[in-house]
Design a protein around this motif. Structure first.
Motif, PDB file in Angstrom:
ATOM      1  N   GLY A   1       0.766  -1.230  -0.049  1.00  0.00           N
ATOM      2  CA  GLY A   1      -0.024  -0.207  -0.010  1.00  0.00           C
ATOM      3  C   GLY A   1       0.863   1.252   0.083  1.00  0.00           C
ATOM      4  O   GLY A   1       2.019   0.962   0.245  1.00  0.00           O
ATOM      5  N   CYS A   2       0.297   2.364  -0.181  1.00  0.00           N
ATOM      6  CA  CYS A   2       0.743   3.651  -0.160  1.00  0.00           C
ATOM      7  C   CYS A   2       0.709   4.244   1.259  1.00  0.00           C
ATOM      8  O   CYS A   2      -0.031   4.139   2.037  1.00  0.00           O
ATOM      9  CB  CYS A   2       0.213   4.605  -1.214  1.00  0.00           C
ATOM     10  SG  CYS A   2      -1.183   5.181  -1.016  1.00  0.00           S
TER      11      CYS A   2
ATOM     12  N   LEU B   1       4.864  -0.813  -6.050  1.00  0.00           N
ATOM     13  CA  LEU B   1       5.017  -0.163  -7.417  1.00  0.00           C
ATOM     14  C   LEU B   1       6.592   0.362  -7.202  1.00  0.00           C
ATOM     15  O   LEU B   1       6.856   0.871  -8.328  1.00  0.00           O
ATOM     16  CB  LEU B   1       4.208   0.584  -7.931  1.00  0.00           C
ATOM     17  CG  LEU B   1       2.620  -0.193  -8.024  1.00  0.00           C
ATOM     18  CD1 LEU B   1       1.586   0.822  -8.567  1.00  0.00           C
ATOM     19  CD2 LEU B   1       2.821  -1.303  -9.215  1.00  0.00           C
ATOM     20  N   ALA B   2       7.151   0.274  -6.104  1.00  0.00           N
ATOM     21  CA  ALA B   2       8.230   1.173  -6.111  1.00  0.00           C
ATOM     22  C   ALA B   2       9.084   0.753  -7.146  1.00  0.00           C
ATOM     23  O   ALA B   2       9.325  -0.554  -7.473  1.00  0.00           O
ATOM     24  CB  ALA B   2       8.944   0.794  -4.600  1.00  0.00           C
ATOM     25  N   GLY B   3      10.008   1.655  -7.867  1.00  0.00           N
ATOM     26  CA  GLY B   3      11.151   1.413  -8.590  1.00  0.00           C
ATOM     27  C   GLY B   3      10.823   1.471  -9.860  1.00  0.00           C
ATOM     28  O   GLY B   3      11.534   1.751 -10.897  1.00  0.00           O
TER      29      GLY B   3
ATOM     30  N   VAL C   1       1.795   5.034 -13.037  1.00  0.00           N
ATOM     31  CA  VAL C   1       2.632   4.257 -13.829  1.00  0.00           C
ATOM     32  C   VAL C   1       2.207   3.651 -15.046  1.00  0.00           C
ATOM     33  O   VAL C   1       2.810   3.876 -16.172  1.00  0.00           O
ATOM     34  CB  VAL C   1       2.833   3.097 -12.990  1.00  0.00           C
ATOM     35  CG1 VAL C   1       4.200   2.292 -13.477  1.00  0.00           C
ATOM     36  CG2 VAL C   1       3.600   3.396 -11.415  1.00  0.00           C
ATOM     37  N   GLU C   2       1.198   2.823 -15.111  1.00  0.00           N
ATOM     38  CA  GLU C   2       0.570   2.211 -16.141  1.00  0.00           C
ATOM     39  C   GLU C   2      -0.768   2.688 -16.264  1.00  0.00           C
ATOM     40  O   GLU C   2      -1.567   2.257 -17.463  1.00  0.00           O
ATOM     41  CB  GLU C   2       0.859   0.612 -16.187  1.00  0.00           C
ATOM     42  CG  GLU C   2       2.272   0.224 -16.189  1.00  0.00           C
ATOM     43  CD  GLU C   2       2.687   0.260 -17.601  1.00  0.00           C
ATOM     44  OE1 GLU C   2       1.935   0.391 -18.640  1.00  0.00           O
ATOM     45  OE2 GLU C   2       3.842   0.199 -17.899  1.00  0.00           O
ATOM     46  N   ASP C   3      -1.451   3.106 -15.582  1.00  0.00           N
ATOM     47  CA  ASP C   3      -3.082   3.149 -15.541  1.00  0.00           C
ATOM     48  C   ASP C   3      -3.406   3.767 -16.906  1.00  0.00           C
ATOM     49  O   ASP C   3      -4.471   3.515 -17.478  1.00  0.00           O
ATOM     50  CB  ASP C   3      -3.555   3.905 -14.519  1.00  0.00           C
ATOM     51  CG  ASP C   3      -3.936   3.047 -13.233  1.00  0.00           C
ATOM     52  OD1 ASP C   3      -3.811   1.725 -13.426  1.00  0.00           O
ATOM     53  OD2 ASP C   3      -4.153   3.473 -12.124  1.00  0.00           O
ATOM     54  N   PHE C   4      -2.812   4.944 -17.192  1.00  0.00           N
ATOM     55  CA  PHE C   4      -3.441   5.555 -18.446  1.00  0.00           C
ATOM     56  C   PHE C   4      -3.377   4.690 -19.691  1.00  0.00           C
ATOM     57  O   PHE C   4      -4.089   4.923 -20.691  1.00  0.00           O
ATOM     58  CB  PHE C   4      -2.633   6.846 -18.790  1.00  0.00           C
ATOM     59  CG  PHE C   4      -1.210   6.934 -19.118  1.00  0.00           C
ATOM     60  CD1 PHE C   4      -0.413   6.842 -18.200  1.00  0.00           C
ATOM     61  CD2 PHE C   4      -0.822   7.211 -20.298  1.00  0.00           C
ATOM     62  CE1 PHE C   4       1.086   6.654 -18.640  1.00  0.00           C
ATOM     63  CE2 PHE C   4       0.437   7.105 -20.779  1.00  0.00           C
ATOM     64  CZ  PHE C   4       1.388   6.785 -19.995  1.00  0.00           C
TER      65      PHE C   4
END
Lengths: 469, 360
Positions: free
Chosen positions: B34-35, B83-85, B106-109
């Protein structure tokens, strides 16, 4: 229900987006009005036949205006998908705006007069040169070559709902050969539509008329895409267009009655005139006085005005003695009333003292604002205000200071025999229309320009020489 | 009531959504993945969301997301540890005055627009065709997302420089002519691109820019086959006007989206809808509900107007029950989208202040 369509170069168009306009008293829908999207306006104006009226001479168009005057007052004309008699027009206009029937009829007379005497109005705007010069583009004017060309190929007007008389200001465009693009006031599609239909019945091609009920964004688009325009609105609305010379602004008038030292001494003689300047036609117009400036006896004048105006009652629109309009949107008078009350400290509402009741009257969903006379000094927040009901402040100020102190004044009626004061007012740049003598502020001579000369707005003079054949 | 086949699909979609909620909540509230923001937030709660939130309905146990939380830094508090890094983008929304809201991605879009790509017709948006992106540039997700959409379909996206914040400032200051000049500046850029690159057959634009561009040229003549349009309110009358007059013969695809949600697709055109644009969120990655403005726990009835409530559920972003600045009519599930739709989306009338919409 009656449907009022958009007119796209004369062709009716039913939009998906419609609003209902309601009876001010019952809240029942009177009509549904198609709303134009802004892209439609810009697209249509770009494709308009801006030469459609060039096929007629000015003389022929003036004759059509005269004929249209009769149709407007007595004809049964189309309104959307139905027919409308003159009485229907008065009833519908009153229903959605809350204006008394007598006021609607009085304003209709003004519009009739404008159409009927369009030749006089056009002569006033052009300063009387032979109108055939506009047909040919050039001609002899008392031995001088004169040439004008029409710079305003399309002319638009963003119109108000509060005062049908203002339609007399755009009507001359037709006689001047300019097709028109109108955005009616939200509650008042009736007058512009009836005028369009009367002109069409008199022979003006339908293609010369576009009619776009629309929202704020659509109004803005209209002003951007026409060559010349006229905008009616409050100070906030007109401010955005203040630097655009293509747009003639008709904002608040801040019209005034100004008394000289002599008239202030004999003030009793002028009370009826001042009352009329404030309250005629429901006190809703920019040519109603919203202030009285006097060098002396200010308190007495304010008190006498208040005493007279305190007798005005909130009456239904169809009462023949009704003098003030009801508000179709009751939130508006509530806001105005709260605003006046908020600013009142340091001033006195003398009408309220005479009447003994509040200025805001509410009955069901209907609301009225009763006439209000404020006694205050010239720096007070209410000294220079204009509202959509009979409202005026009375200000005491030495005559020598009045020309500099009065601020923007659409119509100034100055009552004085003092030549020096008259000359000072003649030189005063704050006053747009100056009446010297006891002439009501609302009495306009239509052969003189009002907040700009429509002819000069649409046409440009050019130097012209032609070799003889 | 939906037909039996559709009813089954509705039920399956709801079950899939519940499963997706469980997975996303586990991810965002697990100290390993989590964040910082959500892990800290959960410390103040009297329950463990990983145990208590087992369905979409259970999200009611969480407070409404507040978009003000997205203003300012440090933005890394939103980056899930899982999703670090990875390379991170930051996209902004708002910001014509004050601090904009930011969303890390990161990849959502890419995922959102690849999913959206499957809804586009290959005839109107041909594979290999190039695109014109006549929309906002700068720190906007949309600019990069359209570029990715074009690339994903084998094309190249040509973009204009367009700063929507400047337009909004002009409008707020009442400088209508200045805003108009800026719009013309953007249209000039678009015309230059269209005249120079004949393989452009698809475009993204906003309603106002489409009107302005179609005033200048016949888009069909320039080879445009498909237009993907959104960014501001799109009324039924505009939709009709676009189909009948602005770009007849061109596939006109309206969308509703924003940086927080991703983008919703519209129900295929049906004359029975009378040009109402009905959007369906990209469920289960995002859910749109039309709720009672005074009681967000209660959905309005079908056909009734309510406030749009958004929930975003991706591994990169968790936005539960955010009250959008929009209102819409609640519409029932339809064949391609077996979950609720939002019709006639427009700025929420109950916000108490006018929403300034520019060219974007």
């Amino acid at each position: 229900m009656l449907h009022i369509p958009i007119l796209r170069s004369g062709k009716p168009y039913e939009s998906i987006d419609k609003i209902e306009i309601l009876h001010h008293a019952t809240g029942l829908p009177v009509a549904e009005v198609s709303q134009a999207n802004s892209g439609m306006i810009s697209r249509d104006v770009g494709r308009m036949d801006d030469s459609i009226l060039e096929q007629f001479t000015v003389k022929e168009l003036l004759a059509m205006c005269k004929k249209a005057a009769g149709f407007f007052m007595t004809g049964t004309l189309p309104v959307g998908d139905q027919k409308q008699t003159f009485d229907d027009y008065v009833n519908q206009l009153s229903a959605t705006t809350g204006m008394p029937h007598s006021y609607c009829r009085g304003n209709a007379q003004k519009l009739h007069k404008t159409l009927d005497e369009m030749n006089v109005i056009v002569a006033g705007l052009t300063r009387g040169f032979d109108p055939s010069i506009l047909d040919q583009g050039y001609g002899d004017d008392e031995g001088r070559m004169l040439s004008w060309y029409r710079e305003g190929r399309t002319f638009g007007a963003v119109l108000p709902s509060n005062s049908p008389g203002v339609h007399s200001l755009w009507l001359p465009a037709i006689a001047l050969k300019c097709p028109i693009v109108l955005k009616p006031g939200r509650e008042e599609p009736w007058s512009p539509l009836r005028l369009i239909e009367a002109l069409c019945a008199a022979g003006v091609p339908r293609e010369a008329f576009s009619f776009y009920p629309t929202n704020h964004g659509g109004s803005s688009t209209l002003l951007q895409v026409v060559d010349r325009a006229m905008l009616f609105g409050d100070a906030a609305t007109t401010k955005a267009w203040a630097k655009d010379p293509r747009v003639e602004l008709h904002g608040p008038g801040f019209s005034k009655v100004i008394l000289g030292d002599d008239a202030a001494e004999e003030w009793e003689k002028h009370i009826d005139l001042i009352v009329s300047c404030i309250a005629a036609n429901g006190g809703r117009s920019c040519i109603n006085a919203s202030a009285v400036w006097t060098p002396k006896n200010g308190r007495k004048i304010a008190d006498a005005l208040a005493q007279k105006l305190a007798t005005v009652k909130a009456l239904p629109a169809d009462d023949p003695t009704a003098q003030i309009a009801a508000f179709a949107n009751p939130a508006m008078p509530q806001r105005m009333n709260a605003m006046i009350d908020g600013m009142l400290p340091g001033a006195e509402d003398l009408t309220q003292q005479h009447r003994g009741t509040p200025r805001l009257v509410q009955q069901g969903r209907v609301a009225w604002m009763l006439p209000t006379i404020i006694w205050c000094d010239r720096e007070h927040a209410l000294a220079n205000r204009e509202f959509l009901f009979p409202f005026a402040s009375v200000i005491e100020c030495p005559t020598a200071e009045i020309p500099d102190a009065i601020g923007s004044t659409l119509v100034g009626t100055a009552i004085t025999r003092d030549k020096k004061f008259q000359r000072a007012l003649m030189a005063c740049g704050h006053i747009d229309r100056l009446n010297l003598g006891p002439i009501p502020t609302w009495k306009l001579s239509w052969d003189q320009p009002h907040e700009g000369n429509l002819f000069e707005h649409l046409y440009r003079q050019r130097s012209f020489q032609m070799e003889n054949a | 009531m939906p037909a039996p086949a559709l009813e089954n699909r509705v039920r399956h979609a709801a079950e899939a959504l519940d499963a997706h909620v469980r997975e996303i909540v586990q991810w965002h509230f697990n100290p390993e993945t989590g964040c910082e923001f959500w892990l800290n937030k959960a410390k103040g709660w009297t329950f463990d969301p990983r145990k208590e939130v087992t369905s979409f309905a259970d999200l009611k146990k969480l407070p409404h997301f507040e978009d003000d939380w997205l203003r300012g830094g440090p933005v890394r508090r939103w980056l899930p540890r899982g999703l670090a890094g990875k390379p991170v983008y930051v996209f902004e929304t708002g910001g014509s005055t004050g601090v904009p809201k930011s969303r890390l991605q990161v990849e959502d879009f890419r995922i959102d627009y690849e999913n959206f790509s499957t809804t586009l017709s290959d005839k109107a948006f041909p594979k290999g065709a190039d695109w014109l992106m006549l929309g906002p540039s700068g720190p906007r997700r949309l600019r990069l997302a359209i570029e990715h959409l074009a690339q994903h379909r084998g094309g190249i996206a040509f973009s204009v420089d367009l700063d929507p914040r400047w337009v909004i400032k002009c409008i707020k200051r009442g400088e209508v002519q200045e805003a108009n000049l800026y719009k013309n500046h953007c249209i000039d850029q678009a015309l230059t691109i269209l005249r120079s690159h004949p393989n452009i057959q698809c475009m993204f634009t906003t309603p106002k820019l489409l009107e302005a561009l179609a005033e200048k040229i016949d888009l069909t003549h320039y080879g445009i086959k498909g237009i993907f349009c959104g960014g501001t309110e799109l009324t039924p009358q505009f939709y009709r006007f676009a189909r009948e007059e602005l770009c007849p013969g061109i596939d006109f695809v309206p969308t509703y989206g924003n940086t927080l949600m991703g983008l919703a697709t519209h129900k295929p055109f049906d004359p029975a809808d009378k040009y109402e644009v009905i959007y369906h969120a990209p469920q289960p990655r995002a859910v749109v509900e039309i709720v009672d403005p005074d009681d967000a726990g209660k959905k309005v009835e079908y056909g009734q107007k309510g406030r749009v409530m958004l929930t975003t559920l991706t591994r990169e972003t968790f936005i539960p029950r955010f009250m959008e600045r929009d209102q819409a009519i609640r519409r029932p599930p339809c064949e391609p989208y077996p979950w609720d739709g939002a019709g006639n989306v427009q700025p929420f009338a109950g916000m108490g202040q006018t929403v300034v919409e520019g060219v974007y």
